[in-house]
Design a protein around this motif. Sequence first.
Motif, short mmCIF file in Angstrom:
data_model
loop_
_atom_site.label_atom_id
_atom_site.label_comp_id
_atom_site.label_asym_id
_atom_site.label_seq_id
_atom_site.Cartn_x
_atom_site.Cartn_y
_atom_site.Cartn_z
N THR A 65 -2.91 -20.33 -11.82
CA THR A 65 -1.74 -20.00 -12.64
C THR A 65 -0.67 -21.05 -12.43
N VAL A 66 -0.13 -21.60 -13.52
CA VAL A 66 0.88 -22.65 -13.44
C VAL A 66 2.10 -22.25 -14.27
N CYS A 67 3.27 -22.38 -13.68
CA CYS A 67 4.49 -22.18 -14.45
C CYS A 67 4.69 -23.38 -15.37
N PRO A 68 4.81 -23.18 -16.67
CA PRO A 68 4.96 -24.32 -17.58
C PRO A 68 6.32 -25.00 -17.49
N ASN A 69 7.26 -24.39 -16.78
CA ASN A 69 8.59 -24.97 -16.66
C ASN A 69 8.74 -25.83 -15.40
N CYS A 70 8.47 -25.24 -14.23
CA CYS A 70 8.69 -25.97 -12.97
C CYS A 70 7.39 -26.46 -12.34
N TRP A 71 6.25 -26.08 -12.92
CA TRP A 71 4.93 -26.52 -12.46
C TRP A 71 4.59 -26.01 -11.06
#
Length: 293
Positions: free
Chosen positions: A75-81
């Motif tokens: 799972t990756v946050c698309p904003n802060c990576w």
Amino acid sequence: MLRFAKAPQEEREVKISFFSKEPIRCPVCDTSFQREEMLSGGGRLIAGPLTDELHRKYEASLKYGAVYPLIYQVTVCPNCWFAALPDDFPRLPRESRLKAEDDREGRIAAVGHIFPSVDFTSCRTLKSGTAATYLALRCYDYYPGEFSPTIKQGITALRCGWLFDELNERYPHQHYDWLALLCKRKARFFYREAINREQTGKEALSGLKYFGPDTDKNYGYEGALYLMALLELKYGPREPEESRRQALAESRRTIAKIFGLGKSSREKPGPLLEKARDLYEQISAELEDEDGE
């Protein structure tokens, strides 16, 4: 939202993945987003051979083409990576969040050097899935010992190596083979470190429920011991020679003890036992060659 792939010899599109209805909130930057999940069944995965690294290869199907289950495992946050395995992603301790926030530019820049145009707002590709796995390897530095971060770094490093192998097959001569080797050497370090920490009481493995290392089967703690020995043989340093010899001798003793080699054993049937026997013979052959020199 559903992800589609053009099916060869068909005009209609077929589903490969979907985005979850329930939003996920990033524990670092508080961004809300939806996680992409791979659809199962329907002939999407055609199992191929199992490698000595316990990596399951899959054959491309006429309907779905090449499908890579590993690219959906992080799972990756698309904003802060910020990235982690799904169970760990929302559980980053509050005291670790500042460290993750401070490293934001660093992890984005590190991935950007390899994949300049990667995008985590779109459907996963082989490149973005590899980038996600690399990010998870880096982000487990933020987690405390109760999450068993070291063995998870070993698993993600090994998976990252496999994905770089796939990229090298698809896009040769772009140094993906070198990156694959680098990741597997990192995996060798983390597996050894994780087992050592567990045996000395510094970091338990209880924070890991699924040893993998791939998605098709959980080979458990014995699989981790096998991989520690295999990765030492394949990717461990060759010099100094005496250190190499000691490491291989220790690996051979571990394999013999855990898998009961040298005497009949039916308690551990299946591919792991057969591969452990092969590994024992390979290590013995190298040690004997050194004795003969």
